[in-house]
Design an enzyme around this catalytic site. Sequence first.
Site, PDB file in Angstrom:
ATOM      1  CE  LYS A  50      16.058 -66.481 -34.645  1.00 18.40           C
ATOM      2  NZ  LYS A  50      15.694 -67.485 -35.558  1.00 18.40           N
ATOM      3  NE  ARG A  96      -2.998 -66.738  -9.769  1.00 22.38           N
ATOM      4  CZ  ARG A  96      -1.897 -66.929  -8.853  1.00 22.38           C
ATOM      5  NH1 ARG A  96      -2.111 -67.931  -8.035  1.00 22.38           N
ATOM      6  NH2 ARG A  96      -0.806 -66.418  -9.331  1.00 22.38           N
ATOM      7  CB  THR A  97      -4.046 -65.944 -16.731  1.00 18.82           C
ATOM      8  OG1 THR A  97      -4.198 -65.036 -15.347  1.00 18.82           O
ATOM      9  CG2 THR A  97      -4.749 -65.391 -17.679  1.00 18.82           C
ATOM     10  NE  ARG A 157      -1.213 -62.054 -18.423  1.00 17.18           N
ATOM     11  CZ  ARG A 157      -1.260 -62.614 -16.961  1.00 17.18           C
ATOM     12  NH1 ARG A 157      -0.427 -62.716 -16.375  1.00 17.18           N
ATOM     13  NH2 ARG A 157      -2.678 -62.582 -16.551  1.00 17.18           N
ATOM     14  CG  HIS A 199      -6.587 -59.956 -16.028  1.00 17.49           C
ATOM     15  ND1 HIS A 199      -6.997 -60.994 -16.980  1.00 17.49           N
ATOM     16  CD2 HIS A 199      -5.675 -60.413 -15.032  1.00 17.49           C
ATOM     17  CE1 HIS A 199      -6.296 -62.048 -16.536  1.00 17.49           C
ATOM     18  NE2 HIS A 199      -5.584 -61.610 -15.318  1.00 17.49           N
TER      19      HIS A 199
END
Length: 323
Positions: free
Chosen positions: A98, A70-71, A120, A148
Amino acid sequence: MATETVDLGTVPDSWTRRHLLGLEELSAAEITLILDKAMVFKRAIVQGQRKIPLLTGKTCVNLFFENSTRTRTSFSLAARRLGADTVDFSSSTSSLSKGETFIDTAKNLEAMGVDVVIVRHRTPGSPRLLAENLQCSVINAGDGPHEHPTQGLLDIMTVRERRGSLEGLTVALVGDIAHSRTARSNIWGLKKLGAHVIVCGPSTLVSPRWAEIGVEYSYSLDDILPRVDVLNLLRIQFERQYTRPFPSVREYAHLYAMDHHRLARAKSDILILAPGPINRGVEVTPDVADGPQSAILEQVTNGVCVRMAVLWLVAGDGPRVDI
Ligand code: NCD
């Protein structure tokens, strides 16, 4: 229906933030401003406006180090509806594998001309770290169990739209309060707008220390249910737990799943929310999730509008101060 042109003008002087890192640091006036602007966008979309080109020429990058359905999609849609370009970054195929650091990765993306980084990450505080090291805007799309903010805002927008105001409402957040960033952002935002907040769940997932900031806590959904106006059902965040907080999922569902038996004992106009993803049969049964009291899909619709408002406020034309 009469159509209303979206004339938001420039970002108001009262909004000076370049970033959105959490709801804890926002004032009630700032939260209200975001929600009011989100409603303007919602009205425009409902009236059929697909593009509102307030961020034409800007570029937003989704920097997601944790899973999201969703986000991530919602932020991309919001940016595109505002006319911005979007780029998706995937941590699994990046040079992080890496040995490149998180800040170096972000600085390299910024050097390509990015205006907004939507991040996120499983580590609390990582959006703030970026905000302190980058010149562009940073939006927190979930930092571990910390905050959030756009989820909190879209939950609150949904309640406000249905009930007019948060003042005096009793909102219960049920489930894994200990590991939920959605819970934290809701708590800050709801309290600032005048709601009474109850956190409820097994004692292993609900700390009595919430009482220190005026949040009621309870281990029994059945005890609190009759006086609850809004129930926000949070997922058990197994991915963040080191030990099992309860003996079995069946036992959890027996005590905390919102089902038709519990619904019969709740206020007749109770509003059921869930941030998603929902686990049907664990925190909510399908009949309740899909029933008339549920606003779960409305939350998803409102998410795009809230994110449009946030993107416009942090990256649109207007005054800014650094954090
Ligand atoms: C929430 C999240 O990722 O924190 N979901 C979301 O953003 N829609 C809640 C959850 O994962 O349970």
